[in-house]
Design a protein around this motif. Structure first.
Motif, short mmCIF file in Angstrom:
data_model
loop_
_atom_site.label_atom_id
_atom_site.label_comp_id
_atom_site.label_asym_id
_atom_site.label_seq_id
_atom_site.Cartn_x
_atom_site.Cartn_y
_atom_site.Cartn_z
N TYR A 223 32.03 70.61 -22.43
CA TYR A 223 33.13 70.57 -23.41
C TYR A 223 32.55 70.26 -24.79
O TYR A 223 32.03 69.17 -25.04
N ASP B 291 42.11 67.91 -18.42
CA ASP B 291 41.23 69.08 -18.36
C ASP B 291 40.24 69.02 -17.20
O ASP B 291 39.97 70.03 -16.53
N ILE B 292 39.65 67.85 -16.98
CA ILE B 292 38.66 67.75 -15.91
C ILE B 292 39.32 67.88 -14.54
O ILE B 292 38.80 68.58 -13.65
N VAL C 137 37.46 68.39 -24.83
CA VAL C 137 38.21 67.97 -23.65
C VAL C 137 39.40 67.09 -24.02
O VAL C 137 39.34 66.31 -24.97
N LYS C 138 40.47 67.24 -23.28
CA LYS C 138 41.67 66.42 -23.46
C LYS C 138 42.14 65.93 -22.10
O LYS C 138 41.60 66.35 -21.06
N ILE D 231 30.18 66.29 -21.40
CA ILE D 231 31.25 65.96 -22.34
C ILE D 231 30.62 65.62 -23.68
O ILE D 231 29.90 64.63 -23.80
N GLY E 109 35.76 65.80 -27.71
CA GLY E 109 37.04 65.58 -27.06
C GLY E 109 38.13 65.35 -28.08
O GLY E 109 37.86 65.02 -29.24
N VAL F 209 40.77 62.32 -22.84
CA VAL F 209 40.40 62.44 -21.43
C VAL F 209 40.39 61.05 -20.79
O VAL F 209 39.87 60.08 -21.36
N TYR G 245 33.66 74.99 -22.80
CA TYR G 245 35.08 74.81 -23.02
C TYR G 245 35.31 74.08 -24.34
O TYR G 245 34.44 73.34 -24.81
#
Length: 217
Positions: free
Chosen positions: A9, A35-36, A31-32, A51, A54, A62, A28
């Protein structure tokens, strides 16, 4: 062929284009929350999650539990540079791997807030629209070491930057709000333009290089 076992991410601290020149992986956007979990619900083959970037304020960040669930599935989770550094500092006791200068700064307590790495971004292009406080810190540190500014002037500049809402932070805005003389403002701006470093970008590269090292490629 893109390596579907590695998910990273990013897109903000380092562009997808540059990241792909370092490591063949699936990339990607930042990340938020959720998402994972969504990634792992759709893909049983993920072996490594990186990561870097984010979302902090635009939507929920996240969750720690998502990362812990990935770790419990024996997925290697590596973080650094931005959100990744913050979560790695919080979760390295549980197996998340932290990489880079910013991770170490969080771990040592040099920085302690997500605000220190936050930037405004264009959600469509992932273009960075402001400077993170951590970049200002390292560049002003260098300016002091090179005797462009004094310790007192650096302290003032960092306080101005800290007190500025993160989407508005920039080198020029911070420097011009200071009590530096017009001549010294010009000198410092010229110094920054010539010698500027991007610590988040440097750490993002380190994360991807580390993942490349531990991957099976």
């Amino acid at each position: 062929m893109i390596n579907m076992t590695i998910a990273i991410y990013t897109g903000l601290s380092i562009s997808f284009k540059e990241a792909k020149t370092i490591l063949d992986a699936t990339y990607y956007p930042p990340v938020k929350r959720g998402d994972i979990d969504e990634l792992l619900s759709k893909n049983d083959n993920i072996e490594i999650i990186g990561i870097i970037d984010g979302v902090f304020h635009q939507s929920p960040a996240v969750a720690h539990k998502e990362i812990l669930r990935a770790l419990k599935r024996n997925i290697t989770v590596v973080g650094g540079a931005s959100m990744g550094a913050l979560r790695a500092c919080e979760l390295y006791p549980y197996g998340m791997i932290g990489i880079g200068t910013i991770f170490n700064d969080y771990k040592k307590g040099v920085i302690d807030s997500d605000d220190d790495v936050s930037v405004a971004l264009n959600p469509d292009t992932l273009e960075q629209l402001s400077q993170p406080w951590i970049n200002l810190k390292y560049n002003f540190d260098n300016a002091r070491k090179d005797k462009i500014i004094t310790q007192e002037e650096e302290d003032e500049l960092l306080k101005i930057a800290k007190d500025t809402y993160y989407p508005k932070r920039s080198f020029e805005y911070t420097i011009r709000k200071s009590s530096l003389s017009p001549e010294n403002i010009t000198t410092l701006l010229n110094y920054i333009n010539k010698n500027k470093i991007d610590i988040k970008h440097d750490d993002a590269k380190k994360v991807i290089q580390y993942i490349k090292k531990i991957s099976k490629q």
